[in-house]
Design an enzyme around this catalytic site. Structure first.
Site, short mmCIF file in Angstrom:
data_model
loop_
_atom_site.label_atom_id
_atom_site.label_comp_id
_atom_site.label_asym_id
_atom_site.label_seq_id
_atom_site.Cartn_x
_atom_site.Cartn_y
_atom_site.Cartn_z
N GLY A 140 -9.02 54.38 -76.63
CA GLY A 140 -8.57 54.26 -77.95
C GLY A 140 -7.07 54.68 -78.21
N GLY B 61 -12.79 53.86 -74.27
CA GLY B 61 -13.11 52.56 -74.77
C GLY B 61 -12.61 51.40 -73.95
#
Length: 385
Positions: A72, A119
């Protein structure tokens, strides 16, 4: 939405259609292919379109440059800290997308070269085939900065053998390509010099037939032999320590093991663990433990609540202090609040796990006929703006 450092007109995700093959390239190499709101939206659009396209059979995803994806966009979160729920849309869209990646109907192959963290790794681990190299580096280091193990990893880690999941989530320990295959987080190990050739071979297959794809990858893959000092060879210690009921007990048990002969490797891991956000560690341990009893949709809904409550600084501002220390000022000297595990009240931790009203949860479409429903734009978050 929080403002992002994206160059105007920059194609952050490239999507190519090559007869029956679809090729996705994460294309922010200077930023190690971090995941911004634009990246999430483009990925979701491509994957929905191609799942519904009968001509599309094989989806290949890779990263441009020296990383697959570093996860992220932390600066995006930090820059949005003063604006209420500035990152809610990208968070919602990402977790909704994670469900669709896990349950995708077409054959997917991730070609993972370099960094694959947080992520970013959620675009690798759930794939039918995930190919790693000697240069692949994986970790889920979110707890250390006051965040939590997300993007489906509270579910993935909780289903790893023994208590390896707690170890990876709490310590942010790195695994290399061989270790990823041995742990079941990747399917094949290929030398990095062979990766371009493998990509060409997959494209030339022009088919999503799983057996054909598997055979093609196996032409290039090699058997994995773990290095003697691999953390995966320390399973008995990890299971003994990371099975304890609380973070404090885990650390105490780990300290006891560190004093034994041959356990010099523990010192550096322990040091990192003790420097991590106490709030982040407590939330993360509970989330992983809850993941053992949850379905994937339940885990993703829980992660959405945790992320929003953490970004709203419901019980602590540690996530912003962690990002500041790591990526903004880069002083690596975060001042956590509360400063120690014994000061993080269990009742406060309970608060971030509380369910939202049903229509404010991530809408995971578990019924086949409504598979691509539940998008952000149909939720009260969007319609009440």
């Amino acid at each position: 939405m929080a403002q992002e450092a994206v160059i105007p007109n920059e194609e952050v995700v490239l999507g190519e259609e090559l007869d029956h093959v679809r090729l996705i390239t994460l294309n922010r190499p200077r930023q190690l292919n971090v995941i911004s709101s634009k990246v999430v939206s483009l990925l979701a659009d491509y994957l929905e379109r191609w799942e519904k396209d009968n001509k599309a059979e094989l989806i290949i995803i890779k990263g441009a440059g020296r990383a697959f994806s570093a996860g992220g966009d932390l600066k995006m979160f930090y820059d949005g800290r003063k604006s209420k729920d500035s990152c809610l849309e990208v968070v919602y869209r990402m977790y909704w997308l994670c469900y669709h990646i896990h349950t995708y109907k077409k054959t997917q192959v991730a070609l993972v070269h370099g960094i694959s963290m947080g992520g970013g790794a959620s675009l690798m681990v759930p794939m039918k085939f995930s190919v790693v190299t000697e240069k692949t580096v994986f970790s889920t280091p979110e707890a250390s900065i006051g965040f939590h193990t997300d993007c489906g990893f509270s579910y993935i880690h909780s289903h790893l053998p023994g208590h390896l999941g707690e170890y990876l989530a709490l310590t942010g320990a790195r695994l290399n390509g061989k270790e990823l295959v041995a742990a079941g987080l990747a399917t094949h190990f290929v030398l990095s010099e062979k990766l371009p050739e493998l990509e060409k071979r997959l494209i030339s297959l022009n088919s999503g037939d799983k057996n054909a794809v598997k055979s093609a990858i196996e032409e290039f893959s090699v058997e994995v032999q773990l290095d003697e000092d691999s953390v995966l060879n320390k399973k008995s210690i990890i299971d003994e320590c990371f099975s304890k009921d609380s973070v404090a007990e885990i650390i105490k048990s780990f300290e006891a093991e560190a004093s034994k002969e041959g356990n010099g490797w523990i010192g550096a891991v322990l040091k990192g663990l003790k420097r991590s956000s106490p709030t982040g560690l407590k939330i993360t341990l509970r989330s992983i433990r809850d993941g053992r009893k949850q379905t994937l949709p339940e885990s993703l809904k829980k992660e959405f609540r945790l992320t929003m409550n953490i970004l709203r600084a419901s019980i602590s501002e540690d996530v912003y202090e962690g990002i500041r220390a790591l990526t903004i000022d880069k002083d690596n000297a975060p001042k956590w609040d509360p400063p120690s595990l014994d000061k993080v009240e269990d009742e406060k931790v309970d608060l971030v796990f509380q369910p939202f009203k049903e229509d404010l949860e991530v809408q995971i479409p578990e019924k086949e006929e409504s598979r691509w429903h539940g998008k952000y734009e149909t939720t009260p978050y969007a319609t009440s703006k």
